[in-house]
Scaffold this active site. Structure first.
Site, PDB file in Angstrom:
ATOM      1  N   LYS A 186      91.173  60.042  61.851  1.00 24.77           N
ATOM      2  CA  LYS A 186      91.235  61.497  61.634  1.00 24.77           C
ATOM      3  C   LYS A 186      90.136  62.176  62.466  1.00 24.77           C
ATOM      4  O   LYS A 186      89.002  61.696  62.511  1.00 24.77           O
ATOM      5  CB  LYS A 186      91.024  61.788  60.147  1.00 24.77           C
ATOM      6  N   SER A 206      94.750  67.363  53.872  1.00 23.30           N
ATOM      7  CA  SER A 206      94.487  67.742  55.244  1.00 23.30           C
ATOM      8  C   SER A 206      94.698  66.615  56.256  1.00 23.30           C
ATOM      9  O   SER A 206      94.820  66.881  57.455  1.00 23.30           O
ATOM     10  CB  SER A 206      93.046  68.237  55.356  1.00 23.30           C
ATOM     11  N   SER A 266      93.095  64.849  50.095  1.00 27.83           N
ATOM     12  CA  SER A 266      93.612  64.838  51.466  1.00 27.83           C
ATOM     13  C   SER A 266      94.071  63.489  52.009  1.00 27.83           C
ATOM     14  O   SER A 266      94.625  63.436  53.109  1.00 27.83           O
ATOM     15  CB  SER A 266      92.574  65.415  52.416  1.00 27.83           C
TER      16      SER A 266
HETATM   17  N1  GLN Z   1      93.713  70.286  49.950  1.00 27.53           N
HETATM   18  C1  GLN Z   1      92.375  70.286  49.434  1.00 27.53           C
HETATM   19  C2  GLN Z   1      91.599  71.430  50.046  1.00 27.53           C
HETATM   20  O1  GLN Z   1      92.167  72.182  50.730  1.00 27.53           O
HETATM   21  C3  GLN Z   1      91.757  68.978  49.706  1.00 27.53           C
HETATM   22  C4  GLN Z   1      91.142  68.854  51.041  1.00 27.53           C
HETATM   23  C5  GLN Z   1      90.567  67.518  51.304  1.00 27.53           C
HETATM   24  O2  GLN Z   1      90.688  66.585  50.486  1.00 27.53           O
HETATM   25  N2  GLN Z   1      89.911  67.385  52.434  1.00 27.53           N
HETATM   26  O3  GLN Z   1      90.429  71.573  49.824  1.00 27.53           O
END
Ligand code: GLN
Length: 501
Positions: free
Chosen positions: A108, A183, A207
Protein backbone atom coordinates in the site's frame (compact mmCIF):
# COMPACT_ATOMS: atom_id res chain seq x y z
CA UNK A 1 1.35 -15.01 -25.13
CA UNK A 2 -0.48 -18.13 -26.25
CA UNK A 3 0.36 -19.76 -22.95
CA UNK A 4 -0.94 -16.74 -21.10
CA UNK A 5 -4.13 -16.60 -23.11
CA UNK A 6 -4.71 -20.29 -22.61
CA UNK A 7 -4.00 -19.87 -18.97
CA UNK A 8 -6.47 -17.01 -18.65
CA UNK A 9 -9.02 -19.00 -20.56
CA UNK A 10 -8.60 -21.96 -18.21
CA UNK A 11 -9.00 -19.55 -15.31
CA UNK A 12 -12.13 -18.16 -16.89
CA UNK A 13 -13.61 -21.62 -17.32
CA UNK A 14 -12.64 -22.58 -13.81
CA UNK A 15 -14.37 -19.53 -12.39
CA UNK A 16 -17.46 -20.26 -14.48
CA UNK A 17 -17.48 -23.79 -13.19
CA UNK A 18 -17.06 -22.61 -9.60
CA UNK A 19 -19.88 -20.08 -10.00
CA UNK A 20 -22.14 -22.54 -11.78
CA UNK A 21 -21.89 -25.14 -9.06
CA UNK A 22 -21.62 -22.61 -6.27
CA UNK A 23 -18.43 -24.29 -5.10
CA UNK A 24 -16.95 -21.17 -3.63
CA UNK A 25 -19.85 -20.33 -1.38
CA UNK A 26 -18.15 -21.70 1.70
CA UNK A 27 -14.67 -21.63 3.04
CA UNK A 28 -11.81 -21.07 0.66
CA UNK A 29 -12.54 -18.96 -2.37
CA UNK A 30 -10.69 -20.04 -5.46
CA UNK A 31 -9.13 -16.73 -6.44
CA UNK A 32 -5.79 -18.08 -7.50
CA UNK A 33 -5.63 -18.55 -11.25
CA UNK A 34 -1.88 -18.95 -11.11
CA UNK A 35 -0.32 -22.39 -10.97
CA UNK A 36 0.24 -22.74 -7.26
CA UNK A 37 -2.00 -22.76 -4.22
CA UNK A 38 0.17 -20.92 -1.67
CA UNK A 39 3.58 -19.31 -1.21
CA UNK A 40 5.11 -22.55 0.10
CA UNK A 41 3.66 -24.48 -2.84
CA UNK A 42 5.18 -21.88 -5.16
CA UNK A 43 8.62 -22.32 -3.60
CA UNK A 44 8.35 -26.11 -4.06
CA UNK A 45 7.33 -25.71 -7.69
CA UNK A 46 10.26 -23.41 -8.38
CA UNK A 47 12.57 -25.83 -6.60
CA UNK A 48 11.38 -28.79 -8.71
CA UNK A 49 11.65 -26.76 -11.91
CA UNK A 50 7.90 -26.87 -12.57
CA UNK A 51 7.66 -23.09 -12.31
CA UNK A 52 10.08 -20.38 -13.40
CA UNK A 53 10.05 -17.35 -11.14
CA UNK A 54 10.92 -15.07 -14.02
CA UNK A 55 7.97 -16.37 -16.07
CA UNK A 56 5.79 -15.97 -13.04
CA UNK A 57 6.76 -12.29 -12.69
CA UNK A 58 6.27 -11.73 -16.41
CA UNK A 59 2.84 -13.29 -16.16
CA UNK A 60 1.91 -11.10 -13.19
CA UNK A 61 3.20 -8.00 -14.98
CA UNK A 62 1.06 -8.82 -18.02
CA UNK A 63 -1.92 -9.42 -15.79
CA UNK A 64 -1.34 -6.01 -14.18
CA UNK A 65 -1.30 -4.44 -17.66
CA UNK A 66 -4.40 -6.33 -18.76
CA UNK A 67 -6.18 -5.14 -15.61
CA UNK A 68 -5.08 -1.53 -15.82
CA UNK A 69 -8.72 -0.43 -15.71
CA UNK A 70 -8.90 -1.59 -12.08
CA UNK A 71 -6.37 1.16 -11.22
CA UNK A 72 -5.06 -0.99 -8.37
CA UNK A 73 -1.44 0.17 -8.61
CA UNK A 74 0.06 3.64 -8.25
CA UNK A 75 3.51 2.34 -9.27
CA UNK A 76 4.74 -0.96 -10.71
CA UNK A 77 8.39 -1.97 -10.28
CA UNK A 78 8.80 -3.88 -13.50
CA UNK A 79 12.59 -3.85 -13.91
CA UNK A 80 13.38 -4.40 -10.23
CA UNK A 81 11.01 -7.31 -9.82
CA UNK A 82 12.29 -9.13 -12.91
CA UNK A 83 15.85 -8.69 -11.63
CA UNK A 84 14.90 -9.93 -8.17
CA UNK A 85 13.16 -12.96 -9.70
CA UNK A 86 16.41 -14.04 -11.33
CA UNK A 87 18.41 -13.57 -8.14
CA UNK A 88 15.93 -15.41 -5.94
CA UNK A 89 15.40 -18.24 -8.42
CA UNK A 90 19.12 -19.02 -8.06
CA UNK A 91 18.80 -18.95 -4.27
CA UNK A 92 15.86 -21.35 -4.36
CA UNK A 93 17.63 -23.76 -6.67
CA UNK A 94 20.77 -23.71 -4.53
CA UNK A 95 18.82 -24.18 -1.29
CA UNK A 96 19.94 -20.91 0.28
CA UNK A 97 16.56 -19.23 0.12
CA UNK A 98 14.46 -17.78 2.92
CA UNK A 99 10.84 -18.08 4.07
CA UNK A 100 9.09 -15.90 1.50
CA UNK A 101 11.33 -16.73 -1.45
CA UNK A 102 9.71 -15.52 -4.64
CA UNK A 103 6.45 -14.41 -2.99
CA UNK A 104 5.22 -11.48 -5.02
CA UNK A 105 3.90 -8.82 -2.70
CA UNK A 106 2.26 -5.45 -3.38
CA UNK A 107 2.60 -2.63 -0.85
CA UNK A 108 0.00 0.00 0.00
CA UNK A 109 1.35 3.40 -0.99
CA UNK A 110 1.46 4.68 2.60
CA UNK A 111 4.46 2.48 3.42
CA UNK A 112 7.93 3.73 2.61
CA UNK A 113 10.41 1.95 0.38
CA UNK A 114 13.77 3.68 0.06
CA UNK A 115 14.18 5.66 -3.18
CA UNK A 116 10.69 4.75 -4.36
CA UNK A 117 7.74 7.13 -4.47
CA UNK A 118 5.54 7.24 -1.34
CA UNK A 119 2.54 9.38 -2.12
CA UNK A 120 -0.24 8.18 0.21
CA UNK A 121 -2.34 8.76 -2.95
CA UNK A 122 -2.14 12.49 -2.22
CA UNK A 123 -1.16 15.39 -4.41
CA UNK A 124 0.73 16.84 -1.46
CA UNK A 125 3.28 14.00 -1.67
CA UNK A 126 3.43 13.91 -5.44
CA UNK A 127 7.04 13.24 -6.49
CA UNK A 128 8.14 12.47 -2.94
CA UNK A 129 10.62 9.61 -2.67
CA UNK A 130 11.16 7.80 0.62
CA UNK A 131 14.50 8.12 2.39
CA UNK A 132 14.26 4.78 4.17
CA UNK A 133 12.30 1.54 4.08
CA UNK A 134 9.48 0.66 6.48
CA UNK A 135 10.43 -2.13 8.89
CA UNK A 136 7.55 -4.38 7.75
CA UNK A 137 8.61 -4.05 4.10
CA UNK A 138 12.29 -4.55 4.95
CA UNK A 139 11.41 -7.76 6.75
CA UNK A 140 9.63 -9.05 3.64
CA UNK A 141 12.64 -8.18 1.49
CA UNK A 142 15.00 -9.84 3.97
CA UNK A 143 12.96 -13.05 3.60
CA UNK A 144 13.37 -12.94 -0.19
CA UNK A 145 9.93 -11.62 -1.11
CA UNK A 146 9.64 -9.62 -4.35
CA UNK A 147 7.97 -6.22 -4.11
CA UNK A 148 6.03 -5.73 -7.34
CA UNK A 149 4.67 -2.25 -6.79
CA UNK A 150 2.73 0.18 -4.66
CA UNK A 151 -1.02 0.05 -4.50
CA UNK A 152 -3.63 2.76 -4.74
CA UNK A 153 -5.58 3.75 -1.60
CA UNK A 154 -7.70 6.51 -0.16
CA UNK A 155 -5.66 9.65 0.48
CA UNK A 156 -3.68 9.18 3.71
CA UNK A 157 -5.79 6.03 4.29
CA UNK A 158 -8.92 8.06 4.96
CA UNK A 159 -11.94 6.46 3.37
CA UNK A 160 -13.99 3.32 2.89
CA UNK A 161 -14.30 3.12 -0.88
CA UNK A 162 -11.00 4.15 -2.45
CA UNK A 163 -12.79 7.09 -4.06
CA UNK A 164 -10.60 9.63 -2.19
CA UNK A 165 -7.41 9.09 -4.16
CA UNK A 166 -5.43 11.62 -6.18
CA UNK A 167 -4.75 8.68 -8.54
CA UNK A 168 -8.46 8.11 -9.19
CA UNK A 169 -10.68 5.39 -7.80
CA UNK A 170 -10.10 1.64 -7.87
CA UNK A 171 -12.65 -0.77 -9.35
CA UNK A 172 -13.79 -3.92 -7.59
CA UNK A 173 -12.52 -6.87 -9.68
CA UNK A 174 -15.68 -8.89 -8.92
CA UNK A 175 -17.98 -6.20 -10.32
CA UNK A 176 -16.36 -3.18 -11.96
CA UNK A 177 -19.31 -0.91 -11.25
CA UNK A 178 -18.64 -1.25 -7.53
CA UNK A 179 -16.05 0.01 -5.07
CA UNK A 180 -13.35 -2.34 -3.79
CA UNK A 181 -13.72 -0.89 -0.28
CA UNK A 182 -11.12 1.25 1.39
CA UNK A 183 -8.86 2.59 2.29
CA UNK A 184 -6.60 -0.28 1.14
CA UNK A 185 -8.73 -0.81 -1.99
CA UNK A 186 -5.78 -1.22 -4.35
CA UNK A 187 -4.20 -3.95 -2.20
CA UNK A 188 -7.49 -5.87 -1.95
CA UNK A 189 -8.19 -5.56 -5.69
CA UNK A 190 -4.63 -6.60 -6.62
CA UNK A 191 -4.90 -9.80 -4.57
CA UNK A 192 -8.46 -10.59 -5.68
CA UNK A 193 -7.53 -10.15 -9.37
CA UNK A 194 -4.40 -12.31 -9.02
CA UNK A 195 -2.01 -9.46 -9.81
CA UNK A 196 0.29 -10.56 -6.96
CA UNK A 197 0.49 -13.32 -4.35
CA UNK A 198 -0.32 -11.10 -1.38
CA UNK A 199 -0.36 -7.46 -0.33
CA UNK A 200 0.28 -5.31 2.70
CA UNK A 201 -2.38 -2.85 3.76
CA UNK A 202 -3.07 -0.76 6.82
CA UNK A 203 -6.07 -0.82 9.13
CA UNK A 204 -6.87 2.19 11.32
CA UNK A 205 -10.60 1.52 11.51
CA UNK A 206 -11.22 -1.32 9.07
CA UNK A 207 -9.16 -0.51 6.00
CA UNK A 208 -7.90 -4.07 5.63
CA UNK A 209 -10.96 -6.03 6.73
CA UNK A 210 -13.62 -4.03 4.86
CA UNK A 211 -11.94 -4.11 1.41
CA UNK A 212 -11.02 -7.78 1.95
CA UNK A 213 -14.72 -8.50 2.53
CA UNK A 214 -15.78 -6.48 -0.54
CA UNK A 215 -13.28 -8.21 -2.82
CA UNK A 216 -13.54 -11.76 -1.45
CA UNK A 217 -10.06 -12.28 0.00
CA UNK A 218 -8.59 -12.76 3.49
CA UNK A 219 -7.76 -9.55 5.35
CA UNK A 220 -5.80 -9.78 8.58
CA UNK A 221 -5.41 -6.91 11.04
CA UNK A 222 -2.99 -7.77 13.85
CA UNK A 223 -3.13 -6.35 17.39
CA UNK A 224 -1.95 -2.80 17.83
CA UNK A 225 1.81 -3.00 18.37
CA UNK A 226 2.28 -6.45 16.84
CA UNK A 227 3.86 -5.03 13.68
CA UNK A 228 6.22 -2.05 13.75
CA UNK A 229 4.78 1.16 12.31
CA UNK A 230 8.22 2.53 11.44
CA UNK A 231 8.00 3.80 7.86
CA UNK A 232 4.21 3.85 7.82
CA UNK A 233 2.88 7.35 7.15
CA UNK A 234 0.87 8.15 10.26
CA UNK A 235 -2.88 8.71 10.01
CA UNK A 236 -3.97 8.06 13.63
CA UNK A 237 -0.94 6.78 15.49
CA UNK A 238 -2.74 5.03 18.34
CA UNK A 239 -4.91 3.09 15.86
CA UNK A 240 -2.76 2.36 12.78
CA UNK A 241 -1.85 -1.30 12.12
CA UNK A 242 -0.07 -2.93 9.20
CA UNK A 243 -1.57 -6.24 8.05
CA UNK A 244 -2.09 -8.60 5.14
CA UNK A 245 -4.30 -9.41 2.17
CA UNK A 246 -3.95 -13.03 1.07
CA UNK A 247 -5.73 -15.77 -0.86
CA UNK A 248 -5.49 -18.29 1.95
CA UNK A 249 -4.68 -18.58 5.65
CA UNK A 250 -1.30 -20.29 5.21
CA UNK A 251 0.04 -17.22 3.43
CA UNK A 252 -1.45 -14.86 6.02
CA UNK A 253 0.25 -16.84 8.81
CA UNK A 254 3.59 -16.93 7.02
CA UNK A 255 3.68 -13.22 6.22
CA UNK A 256 2.44 -12.23 9.66
CA UNK A 257 5.19 -14.15 11.42
CA UNK A 258 7.74 -12.40 9.21
CA UNK A 259 6.52 -8.83 9.72
CA UNK A 260 5.68 -9.09 13.44
CA UNK A 261 7.94 -8.35 16.41
CA UNK A 262 9.62 -5.70 18.50
CA UNK A 263 11.37 -2.94 16.60
CA UNK A 264 13.60 -0.43 18.35
CA UNK A 265 12.51 2.13 15.79
CA UNK A 266 8.91 1.99 17.04
CA UNK A 267 8.53 2.32 20.79
CA UNK A 268 4.90 1.14 20.61
CA UNK A 269 5.85 -2.21 19.07
CA UNK A 270 5.20 -5.15 21.36
CA UNK A 271 8.14 -6.85 23.01
CA UNK A 272 7.38 -10.54 23.14
CA UNK A 273 8.38 -13.55 21.05
CA UNK A 274 6.36 -14.01 17.85
CA UNK A 275 4.71 -17.46 17.66
CA UNK A 276 5.43 -19.55 14.58
CA UNK A 277 1.94 -19.07 13.24
CA UNK A 278 2.45 -21.01 10.02
CA UNK A 279 3.56 -24.17 11.83
CA UNK A 280 0.70 -24.15 14.32
CA UNK A 281 -2.38 -23.73 12.18
CA UNK A 282 -3.94 -27.12 12.84
CA UNK A 283 -5.65 -27.53 16.16
CA UNK A 284 -8.37 -29.69 17.68
CA UNK A 285 -9.32 -26.88 20.02
CA UNK A 286 -13.06 -26.20 20.16
CA UNK A 287 -13.09 -22.43 20.52
CA UNK A 288 -15.89 -20.77 22.47
CA UNK A 289 -17.44 -18.31 20.04
CA UNK A 290 -19.31 -15.17 21.07
CA UNK A 291 -22.09 -13.63 18.98
CA UNK A 292 -22.58 -10.00 20.07
CA UNK A 293 -26.18 -8.86 19.73
CA UNK A 294 -25.14 -5.28 18.98
CA UNK A 295 -23.54 -6.39 15.70
CA UNK A 296 -26.66 -8.09 14.42
CA UNK A 297 -29.21 -5.32 14.75
CA UNK A 298 -30.77 -2.82 12.40
CA UNK A 299 -28.86 -1.85 9.26
CA UNK A 300 -27.38 -5.29 8.64
CA UNK A 301 -28.33 -6.78 5.29
CA UNK A 302 -30.53 -9.87 5.50
CA UNK A 303 -28.17 -11.90 3.38
CA UNK A 304 -25.22 -11.17 5.66
CA UNK A 305 -27.33 -11.94 8.73
CA UNK A 306 -28.23 -15.29 7.15
CA UNK A 307 -24.55 -15.97 6.49
CA UNK A 308 -23.76 -15.41 10.20
CA UNK A 309 -26.68 -17.65 11.22
CA UNK A 310 -25.60 -20.40 8.90
CA UNK A 311 -21.99 -20.32 10.08
CA UNK A 312 -23.07 -20.27 13.74
CA UNK A 313 -25.29 -23.30 13.12
CA UNK A 314 -22.57 -25.11 11.27
CA UNK A 315 -20.07 -24.49 14.05
CA UNK A 316 -22.47 -25.50 16.74
CA UNK A 317 -23.15 -28.77 14.89
CA UNK A 318 -19.40 -29.37 15.03
CA UNK A 319 -19.44 -28.94 18.84
CA UNK A 320 -18.14 -25.40 19.00
CA UNK A 321 -19.87 -23.56 21.81
CA UNK A 322 -21.82 -20.53 20.55
CA UNK A 323 -22.43 -17.99 23.28
CA UNK A 324 -24.67 -14.94 22.95
CA UNK A 325 -22.86 -11.92 24.36
CA UNK A 326 -23.26 -8.17 24.65
CA UNK A 327 -20.74 -5.41 23.93
CA UNK A 328 -22.90 -2.60 25.32
CA UNK A 329 -20.84 0.40 24.20
CA UNK A 330 -20.72 -0.63 20.54
CA UNK A 331 -23.16 2.11 19.54
CA UNK A 332 -20.56 4.75 20.44
CA UNK A 333 -17.71 3.27 18.48
CA UNK A 334 -18.16 5.23 15.23
CA UNK A 335 -18.45 8.59 17.02
CA UNK A 336 -15.52 7.79 19.30
CA UNK A 337 -13.42 6.59 16.40
CA UNK A 338 -14.04 9.71 14.30
CA UNK A 339 -13.31 12.09 17.19
CA UNK A 340 -10.05 10.44 18.18
CA UNK A 341 -8.71 9.62 14.72
CA UNK A 342 -9.43 13.07 13.32
CA UNK A 343 -7.71 14.62 16.36
CA UNK A 344 -4.63 12.48 15.79
CA UNK A 345 -4.75 13.08 12.03
CA UNK A 346 -4.92 16.86 12.42
CA UNK A 347 -1.71 16.71 14.42
CA UNK A 348 0.05 14.13 12.21
CA UNK A 349 -0.75 15.99 9.01
CA UNK A 350 0.59 19.31 10.29
CA UNK A 351 3.99 18.33 8.90
CA UNK A 352 2.82 18.73 5.29
CA UNK A 353 3.39 22.44 5.01
CA UNK A 354 5.01 22.87 1.61
CA UNK A 355 8.39 23.50 3.26
CA UNK A 356 9.48 20.00 4.23
CA UNK A 357 7.78 17.48 1.98
CA UNK A 358 6.37 17.13 -1.48
CA UNK A 359 4.10 19.70 -3.03
CA UNK A 360 4.67 23.45 -2.71
CA UNK A 361 2.19 25.89 -4.18
CA UNK A 362 3.37 28.33 -6.83
CA UNK A 363 0.91 30.89 -5.51
CA UNK A 364 2.66 32.01 -2.40
CA UNK A 365 3.87 35.34 -1.19
CA UNK A 366 4.62 35.21 2.52
CA UNK A 367 5.53 32.07 4.44
CA UNK A 368 2.00 31.83 5.87
CA UNK A 369 0.55 32.18 2.37
CA UNK A 370 2.80 29.38 1.24
CA UNK A 371 1.57 27.08 4.02
CA UNK A 372 -2.02 27.96 3.29
CA UNK A 373 -1.97 27.54 -0.44
CA UNK A 374 0.22 24.41 -0.40
CA UNK A 375 -2.17 22.70 2.00
CA UNK A 376 -5.30 24.01 0.25
CA UNK A 377 -4.10 22.79 -3.13
CA UNK A 378 -2.33 19.64 -1.93
CA UNK A 379 -4.96 17.96 0.25
CA UNK A 380 -8.23 16.50 -1.01
CA UNK A 381 -11.69 17.19 0.41
CA UNK A 382 -11.92 14.29 2.86
CA UNK A 383 -8.49 14.96 4.35
CA UNK A 384 -9.38 18.64 4.80
CA UNK A 385 -12.68 17.68 6.44
CA UNK A 386 -10.81 15.51 8.94
CA UNK A 387 -8.14 18.10 9.69
CA UNK A 388 -10.87 20.63 10.45
CA UNK A 389 -12.87 18.21 12.58
CA UNK A 390 -9.75 17.11 14.45
CA UNK A 391 -8.60 20.67 15.07
CA UNK A 392 -12.06 21.50 16.38
CA UNK A 393 -12.24 18.62 18.88
CA UNK A 394 -8.77 19.50 20.16
CA UNK A 395 -9.44 23.22 20.50
CA UNK A 396 -9.40 24.73 23.99
CA UNK A 397 -13.15 25.14 24.33
CA UNK A 398 -14.10 21.68 23.15
CA UNK A 399 -11.22 19.45 24.27
CA UNK A 400 -12.97 18.21 27.42
CA UNK A 401 -16.37 17.81 25.81
CA UNK A 402 -15.16 15.81 22.83
CA UNK A 403 -11.58 14.59 22.89
CA UNK A 404 -11.33 13.74 26.58
CA UNK A 405 -14.82 12.25 26.63
CA UNK A 406 -14.02 10.10 23.59
CA UNK A 407 -10.89 8.80 25.31
CA UNK A 408 -13.00 7.69 28.25
CA UNK A 409 -15.49 5.96 25.96
CA UNK A 410 -12.59 4.25 24.21
CA UNK A 411 -11.69 2.69 27.56
CA UNK A 412 -15.30 1.53 28.07
CA UNK A 413 -15.29 -0.11 24.64
CA UNK A 414 -12.05 -1.90 25.51
CA UNK A 415 -13.51 -2.99 28.86
CA UNK A 416 -16.49 -4.53 27.01
CA UNK A 417 -14.08 -6.71 25.04
CA UNK A 418 -12.02 -7.62 28.12
CA UNK A 419 -15.17 -8.80 29.84
CA UNK A 420 -16.39 -10.72 26.79
CA UNK A 421 -13.06 -12.51 26.42
CA UNK A 422 -13.42 -13.90 29.95
CA UNK A 423 -16.27 -16.01 28.54
CA UNK A 424 -15.33 -16.58 24.89
CA UNK A 425 -12.17 -17.18 22.86
CA UNK A 426 -13.37 -15.54 19.67
CA UNK A 427 -16.10 -13.15 18.61
CA UNK A 428 -17.93 -13.70 15.32
CA UNK A 429 -19.46 -10.68 13.53
CA UNK A 430 -20.22 -9.45 10.03
CA UNK A 431 -17.30 -7.47 8.57
CA UNK A 432 -19.59 -4.96 6.88
CA UNK A 433 -23.30 -4.11 6.99
CA UNK A 434 -23.66 -4.59 3.20
CA UNK A 435 -21.68 -6.08 0.35
CA UNK A 436 -19.70 -3.80 -2.01
CA UNK A 437 -21.70 -0.71 -2.92
CA UNK A 438 -21.79 1.10 -6.26
CA UNK A 439 -19.17 3.66 -7.19
CA UNK A 440 -20.57 7.11 -6.33
CA UNK A 441 -23.34 5.69 -4.15
CA UNK A 442 -22.01 7.15 -0.89
CA UNK A 443 -19.38 9.63 -1.99
CA UNK A 444 -21.60 12.68 -1.39
CA UNK A 445 -22.58 11.62 2.09
CA UNK A 446 -19.63 11.32 4.49
CA UNK A 447 -21.79 10.13 7.39
CA UNK A 448 -23.27 7.32 5.32
CA UNK A 449 -19.73 6.41 4.28
CA UNK A 450 -18.49 6.42 7.90
CA UNK A 451 -21.26 3.98 8.83
CA UNK A 452 -19.79 1.33 6.55
CA UNK A 453 -17.08 0.92 9.25
CA UNK A 454 -19.58 0.18 11.95
CA UNK A 455 -18.35 -3.38 12.62
CA UNK A 456 -14.63 -2.77 12.22
CA UNK A 457 -13.69 0.36 14.20
CA UNK A 458 -14.20 -1.19 17.66
CA UNK A 459 -11.26 -3.56 17.18
CA UNK A 460 -8.95 -0.58 16.56
CA UNK A 461 -10.37 1.32 19.52
CA UNK A 462 -9.57 -1.72 21.69
CA UNK A 463 -6.28 -2.62 19.96
CA UNK A 464 -7.38 -6.22 19.33
CA UNK A 465 -6.71 -8.35 16.23
CA UNK A 466 -9.32 -9.30 13.62
CA UNK A 467 -9.67 -11.20 10.40
CA UNK A 468 -12.16 -10.92 7.57
CA UNK A 469 -12.61 -14.15 5.65
CA UNK A 470 -14.68 -14.78 2.52
CA UNK A 471 -17.67 -16.88 3.53
CA UNK A 472 -20.29 -16.82 0.78
CA UNK A 473 -21.85 -14.66 -1.91
CA UNK A 474 -25.00 -12.59 -2.01
CA UNK A 475 -27.71 -12.83 -4.66
CA UNK A 476 -25.72 -10.44 -6.91
CA UNK A 477 -22.71 -12.73 -6.76
CA UNK A 478 -20.83 -10.31 -4.50
CA UNK A 479 -18.55 -11.68 -1.78
CA UNK A 480 -19.79 -11.75 1.81
CA UNK A 481 -16.98 -11.47 4.35
CA UNK A 482 -17.34 -12.37 8.01
CA UNK A 483 -15.09 -11.30 10.86
CA UNK A 484 -13.51 -13.01 13.85
CA UNK A 485 -12.03 -10.92 16.66
CA UNK A 486 -9.72 -12.19 19.39
CA UNK A 487 -8.10 -10.78 22.49
CA UNK A 488 -4.98 -8.68 22.18
CA UNK A 489 -1.99 -10.65 20.84
CA UNK A 490 -4.03 -13.82 20.29
CA UNK A 491 -3.51 -13.75 16.52
CA UNK A 492 -2.93 -17.49 16.60
CA UNK A 493 -6.53 -18.37 17.56
CA UNK A 494 -7.84 -16.22 14.69
CA UNK A 495 -5.60 -17.99 12.23
CA UNK A 496 -6.40 -21.45 13.60
CA UNK A 497 -10.15 -20.89 13.48
CA UNK A 498 -10.03 -19.51 9.94
CA UNK A 499 -7.75 -22.33 8.88
CA UNK A 500 -10.21 -24.85 10.29
CA UNK A 501 -13.02 -23.24 8.27
N1 GLN B 1 -12.69 3.86 6.62
C1 GLN B 1 -12.13 4.29 7.87
C2 GLN B 1 -11.80 5.77 7.79
O1 GLN B 1 -12.11 6.36 6.84
C3 GLN B 1 -10.95 3.46 8.17
C4 GLN B 1 -9.69 3.93 7.54
C5 GLN B 1 -8.53 3.06 7.82
O2 GLN B 1 -8.66 2.00 8.46
N2 GLN B 1 -7.37 3.49 7.39
O3 GLN B 1 -11.23 6.32 8.69
Amino acid sequence: MVVMLTHDFVGYLLNKFINRFNLSTKGRRFTNLLKYSSISDKINKVKSGELSLKDNISELLSRIKANKHLNAFNFVFEVDSLKEAERIEVKIKSGTYRKLAGAVIAIKDVLSIKDKPTTCSSKILKDFKALYTATAVQKLIDEDAIIIGKTNCDEFAMGSSNENSAFGNVLNPVDNSRVPGGSSGGSAAAVAADLCDAALGTDTGGSIRQPAAFCGVYGFKPSYGRVSRYGLTAFASSFDCIGTFTKNIEDAALILEVISGKDNLDSTSYDSPVPEYSKNLSTKKKFRIGLPKEYLGEGLSEEIRNAIDSLAKELSSKSFEIIHISLPHTEYSIATYYILTTAEASSNLARYDGARYGYRSENSGTLIDMYKSSRSEGFGTEVKRRIMLGTYVLSAGYYDAYYLKAQKVRRLIKNDFDKAFEKVDLILTPTTPTTAFKIGEKSDDPLEMYLSDIYTTSANLAGIPGISFPYSKDSNGLPIGLQFLAKQFDELSLLQMSYYL
